[in-house]
Motif scaffolding. Structure first.
Motif, PDB file in Angstrom:
ATOM      1  N   GLY A 240       0.824  -1.204   0.000  1.00  0.00           N
ATOM      2  CA  GLY A 240       0.000   0.000   0.000  1.00  0.00           C
ATOM      3  C   GLY A 240       0.855   1.249   0.000  1.00  0.00           C
ATOM      4  O   GLY A 240       2.030   1.222   0.362  1.00  0.00           O
ATOM      5  N   PRO A 241       0.274   2.401  -0.398  1.00  0.00           N
ATOM      6  CA  PRO A 241       1.057   3.643  -0.501  1.00  0.00           C
ATOM      7  C   PRO A 241       1.635   4.107   0.828  1.00  0.00           C
ATOM      8  O   PRO A 241       2.637   4.829   0.847  1.00  0.00           O
ATOM      9  CB  PRO A 241       0.044   4.654  -1.060  1.00  0.00           C
ATOM     10  CG  PRO A 241      -1.299   4.056  -0.768  1.00  0.00           C
ATOM     11  CD  PRO A 241      -1.119   2.582  -0.812  1.00  0.00           C
ATOM     12  N   ASP A 242       1.018   3.699   1.950  1.00  0.00           N
ATOM     13  CA  ASP A 242       1.532   4.090   3.267  1.00  0.00           C
ATOM     14  C   ASP A 242       2.426   3.026   3.884  1.00  0.00           C
ATOM     15  O   ASP A 242       2.863   3.187   5.024  1.00  0.00           O
ATOM     16  CB  ASP A 242       0.362   4.376   4.222  1.00  0.00           C
ATOM     17  CG  ASP A 242      -0.494   5.541   3.739  1.00  0.00           C
ATOM     18  OD1 ASP A 242       0.076   6.478   3.148  1.00  0.00           O
ATOM     19  OD2 ASP A 242      -1.724   5.506   3.952  1.00  0.00           O
ATOM     20  N   GLY A 243       2.699   1.958   3.129  1.00  0.00           N
ATOM     21  CA  GLY A 243       3.480   0.859   3.689  1.00  0.00           C
ATOM     22  C   GLY A 243       4.835   0.675   3.062  1.00  0.00           C
ATOM     23  O   GLY A 243       5.454  -0.377   3.241  1.00  0.00           O
ATOM     24  N   LEU A 244       5.322   1.695   2.322  1.00  0.00           N
ATOM     25  CA  LEU A 244       6.651   1.587   1.739  1.00  0.00           C
ATOM     26  C   LEU A 244       7.698   1.439   2.843  1.00  0.00           C
ATOM     27  O   LEU A 244       7.526   1.974   3.938  1.00  0.00           O
ATOM     28  CB  LEU A 244       6.960   2.826   0.896  1.00  0.00           C
ATOM     29  CG  LEU A 244       6.117   3.021  -0.369  1.00  0.00           C
ATOM     30  CD1 LEU A 244       6.440   4.355  -1.014  1.00  0.00           C
ATOM     31  CD2 LEU A 244       6.357   1.878  -1.356  1.00  0.00           C
ATOM     32  N   PRO A 245       8.798   0.734   2.577  1.00  0.00           N
ATOM     33  CA  PRO A 245       9.824   0.568   3.621  1.00  0.00           C
ATOM     34  C   PRO A 245      10.344   1.906   4.140  1.00  0.00           C
ATOM     35  O   PRO A 245      10.743   2.017   5.302  1.00  0.00           O
ATOM     36  CB  PRO A 245      10.924  -0.220   2.912  1.00  0.00           C
ATOM     37  CG  PRO A 245      10.240  -0.886   1.769  1.00  0.00           C
ATOM     38  CD  PRO A 245       9.141   0.025   1.348  1.00  0.00           C
ATOM     39  N   PHE A 246      10.359   2.925   3.281  1.00  0.00           N
ATOM     40  CA  PHE A 246      10.754   4.271   3.697  1.00  0.00           C
ATOM     41  C   PHE A 246      10.185   5.281   2.712  1.00  0.00           C
ATOM     42  O   PHE A 246       9.902   4.965   1.567  1.00  0.00           O
ATOM     43  CB  PHE A 246      12.280   4.405   3.787  1.00  0.00           C
ATOM     44  CG  PHE A 246      13.025   3.864   2.591  1.00  0.00           C
ATOM     45  CD1 PHE A 246      13.139   4.595   1.407  1.00  0.00           C
ATOM     46  CD2 PHE A 246      13.610   2.611   2.645  1.00  0.00           C
ATOM     47  CE1 PHE A 246      13.817   4.092   0.313  1.00  0.00           C
ATOM     48  CE2 PHE A 246      14.300   2.100   1.546  1.00  0.00           C
ATOM     49  CZ  PHE A 246      14.392   2.845   0.377  1.00  0.00           C
ATOM     50  N   ASN A 247      10.006   6.498   3.186  1.00  0.00           N
ATOM     51  CA  ASN A 247       9.567   7.597   2.336  1.00  0.00           C
ATOM     52  C   ASN A 247       9.852   8.899   3.073  1.00  0.00           C
ATOM     53  O   ASN A 247      10.007   8.907   4.304  1.00  0.00           O
ATOM     54  CB  ASN A 247       8.076   7.487   2.003  1.00  0.00           C
ATOM     55  CG  ASN A 247       7.700   8.199   0.702  1.00  0.00           C
ATOM     56  OD1 ASN A 247       8.551   8.850   0.077  1.00  0.00           O
ATOM     57  ND2 ASN A 247       6.448   8.094   0.316  1.00  0.00           N
ATOM     58  N   THR A 248       9.944   9.990   2.313  1.00  0.00           N
ATOM     59  CA  THR A 248      10.220  11.293   2.913  1.00  0.00           C
ATOM     60  C   THR A 248       9.168  12.303   2.489  1.00  0.00           C
ATOM     61  O   THR A 248       8.545  12.173   1.429  1.00  0.00           O
ATOM     62  CB  THR A 248      11.616  11.808   2.515  1.00  0.00           C
ATOM     63  OG1 THR A 248      11.670  11.993   1.089  1.00  0.00           O
ATOM     64  CG2 THR A 248      12.703  10.833   2.960  1.00  0.00           C
ATOM     65  N   PHE A 249       9.007  13.329   3.338  1.00  0.00           N
ATOM     66  CA  PHE A 249       7.996  14.358   3.130  1.00  0.00           C
ATOM     67  C   PHE A 249       8.545  15.710   3.578  1.00  0.00           C
ATOM     68  O   PHE A 249       9.549  15.790   4.292  1.00  0.00           O
ATOM     69  CB  PHE A 249       6.733  14.033   3.955  1.00  0.00           C
ATOM     70  CG  PHE A 249       6.125  12.693   3.659  1.00  0.00           C
ATOM     71  CD1 PHE A 249       5.081  12.567   2.762  1.00  0.00           C
ATOM     72  CD2 PHE A 249       6.621  11.541   4.274  1.00  0.00           C
ATOM     73  CE1 PHE A 249       4.524  11.325   2.487  1.00  0.00           C
ATOM     74  CE2 PHE A 249       6.068  10.297   4.001  1.00  0.00           C
ATOM     75  CZ  PHE A 249       5.022  10.193   3.106  1.00  0.00           C
ATOM     76  N   TYR A 250       7.855  16.770   3.166  1.00  0.00           N
ATOM     77  CA  TYR A 250       8.124  18.059   3.781  1.00  0.00           C
ATOM     78  C   TYR A 250       7.826  17.952   5.280  1.00  0.00           C
ATOM     79  O   TYR A 250       7.033  17.097   5.711  1.00  0.00           O
ATOM     80  CB  TYR A 250       7.240  19.138   3.173  1.00  0.00           C
ATOM     81  CG  TYR A 250       7.584  19.511   1.751  1.00  0.00           C
ATOM     82  CD1 TYR A 250       8.672  20.333   1.463  1.00  0.00           C
ATOM     83  CD2 TYR A 250       6.795  19.070   0.688  1.00  0.00           C
ATOM     84  CE1 TYR A 250       8.974  20.697   0.156  1.00  0.00           C
ATOM     85  CE2 TYR A 250       7.090  19.428  -0.629  1.00  0.00           C
ATOM     86  CZ  TYR A 250       8.183  20.233  -0.877  1.00  0.00           C
ATOM     87  OH  TYR A 250       8.481  20.580  -2.170  1.00  0.00           O
ATOM     88  N   GLY A 251       8.414  18.829   6.057  1.00  0.00           N
ATOM     89  CA  GLY A 251       8.235  18.766   7.503  1.00  0.00           C
ATOM     90  C   GLY A 251       6.812  18.963   7.961  1.00  0.00           C
ATOM     91  O   GLY A 251       6.455  18.551   9.075  1.00  0.00           O
ATOM     92  N   ASP A 252       5.967  19.588   7.132  1.00  0.00           N
ATOM     93  CA  ASP A 252       4.561  19.749   7.503  1.00  0.00           C
ATOM     94  C   ASP A 252       3.720  18.548   7.090  1.00  0.00           C
ATOM     95  O   ASP A 252       2.494  18.552   7.253  1.00  0.00           O
ATOM     96  CB  ASP A 252       3.988  21.035   6.897  1.00  0.00           C
ATOM     97  CG  ASP A 252       4.013  21.039   5.367  1.00  0.00           C
ATOM     98  OD1 ASP A 252       4.401  20.014   4.750  1.00  0.00           O
ATOM     99  OD2 ASP A 252       3.662  22.075   4.773  1.00  0.00           O
ATOM    100  N   GLY A 253       4.371  17.510   6.560  1.00  0.00           N
ATOM    101  CA  GLY A 253       3.677  16.284   6.175  1.00  0.00           C
ATOM    102  C   GLY A 253       3.260  16.219   4.722  1.00  0.00           C
ATOM    103  O   GLY A 253       2.772  15.172   4.276  1.00  0.00           O
TER     104      GLY A 253
END
Length: 313
Positions: A240-253
Motif C-alpha cells: 500500500g502507498p503508506d506501507g513503503l519501507p521508507f519515504n520522505t515528506f516536507y516537515g509539515d507532512g
C-alpha cells in the motif's frame, strides 16, 4: 569548477621500507585530519590494505573510538565498534547522495572508507559539497525545508529491508519504544508485529566548526520517487502507498512530487566528484560538509567503513 575539483583532495602515500599502512596512517593522522578539515574529503592512495580485518585496524587509527550504527537501512557485517562492511544494498541499485544517519538524532561527523577489493566496474563512492548544493537549490525550496524540516517514515516488516531488531539493536518492542522515545521518533506497531516509525529532522544545519550552513539530509535518497519505477510499483502494490519501507515528506507532512526530487538529485549531480576505487584506497570524509553516494557496480566489492565523532545535528 575550482570548488568542485577541490572537494576531493588526493594524498599519495609512500610508506618507507618496513612501514606498514597502519603505522603510516598513525604517523600521518594529523595531516589527514587537517586536509579533511580544509577540503571536506581526502583520498589516500598507495596503501596496502590486505583483508578486511587489517583494513579495519587502519580505519580505527583515524576514527579512534567508533560510533555504533542504529536505524540502518541495510545489513552490514560488523568488524568492531564503529567498523562495518559497506551496506549490503543491491549491486545494480544506486545509493543516491546522502549524509550518513542524517535522519537520526546522532550522526557521525567523520567517515572513513577503505577499499580492500575494488569492483570490476562502477561502484564509485562519489562526494558532493553540501554547501554548494545548498547554494544552488531554489531559495523557496530551501526556505520551506529550513522552516519545517523533513519527515522520514519507515515500515519495518519481515519481507523487505532490515528488521527492527537489527536496526535498533533491540531484542523486544519495549527496548525499541524506549530508544524511540529518547530520540524523538513516533512508533506504531502493526497487528502482525511490523513497526512503523515517523521522525522529523532538520534539513539544513550549521557546521559546528565553521559556522557555514549545509544541506544535511536524505530527503531525495529515501523518497519514493528515487526508487526504480518497477520497485516502487511492486512495493506499493504489496504494502500500500503508506506501507513503503521508507519515504520522505516536507516537515509539515506534505508529499514531495517527482519533479522536486529530480531537481534535488540534479543539483547533487552538478557538484558530484567521482574517483574510481583502487585496491588500498582510503577515503576520509567530513559527513557534514560532504554528501556521498554509492553507484551501481559489477564484480566483487569489499569496502570497510568507519563511523566516528558522533554529534547531534
Amino acid at each position: 569548477m575550482p570548488e568542485q575539483r577541490d572537494a576531493l583532495r588526493r594524498l599519495d602515500a609512500a610508506p618507507g621500507p618496513g612501514t606498514d599502512a597502519a603505522t603510516w596512517v598513525t604517523e600521518h593522522r594529523e595531516e589527514i585530519r587537517d586536509l579533511v578539515a580544509r577540503h571536506g574529503a581526502l583520498l589516500v592512495r598507495g596503501l596496502d590494505l590486505d583483508g578486511h580485518e587489517y583494513a579495519a585496524s587502519v580505519v580505527r587509527g583515524i576514527i579512534g573510538d567508533g560510533m555504533a550504527e542504529r536505524e540502518g537501512f541495510a545489513p552490514r557485517d560488523e568488524f568492531g565498534p564503529g567498523l562495518y562492511s559497506s551496506s549490503h544494498w543491491p549491486a545494480d541499485q544506486p545509493m543516491c547522495m546522502h549524509h550518513e544517519l542524517s535522519y537520526a538524532a546522532e550522526a557521525p561527523r567523520l567517515m572513513v572508507f577503505a577499499c580492500v577489493t575494488p569492483p570490476s566496474a562502477g561502484g564509485v563512492t562519489a562526494v558532493a559539497d553540501a554547501r554548494a548544493v545548498l547554494r544552488d537549490l531554489p531559495d523557496g525550496l530551501v526556505e520551506r525545508f529550513e522552516r519545517h524540516g523533513w519527515v522520514l517514515t519507515r515500515h519495518y516488516n519481515p519481507f523487505v529491508g532490515i528488521g527492527w531488531e537489527d536496526a535498533f539493536g533491540a531484542k523486544n518492542p519495549d527496548e525499541v519504544e524506549r530508544y524511540c522515545a529518547d530520540h524523538g521518533i513516533e512508533v506504531r506497531w502493526d497487528a502482525d508485529g511490523g513497526l512503523r516509525t515517523r521522525q522529523t529532522r532538520p534539513a539544513v544545519i550549521t557546521d559546528p566548526e565553521s559556522g557555514e550552513r549545509c544541506w544535511f539530509n536524505q530527503i531525495a535518497f529515501l523518497n519514493e520517487w528515487t526508487m526504480a519505477p518497477e520497485v516502487r510499483e511492486f512495493l506499493t502494490a504489496e504494502f500500500g502507498p503508506d506501507g513503503l519501507p521508507f519515504n520522505t515528506f516536507y516537515g509539515d507532512g506534505s508529499p514531495l512530487d517527482g519533479a522536486t526530487v529530480d531537481l534535488i538529485n540534479a543539483v547533487y549531480e552538478k557538484h558530484t566528484v567521482r574517483e574510481p576505487w583502487q585496491r588500498g584506497d582510503l577515503m576520509v570524509i567530513d559527513n557534514v560538509r560532504m554528501a556521498h553516494s554509492r553507484e551501481p557496480y559489477r564484480g566483487d566489492r569489499e569496502i570497510v567503513v568507519g563511523l566516528g565523532e558522533p554529534f547531534r545535528p
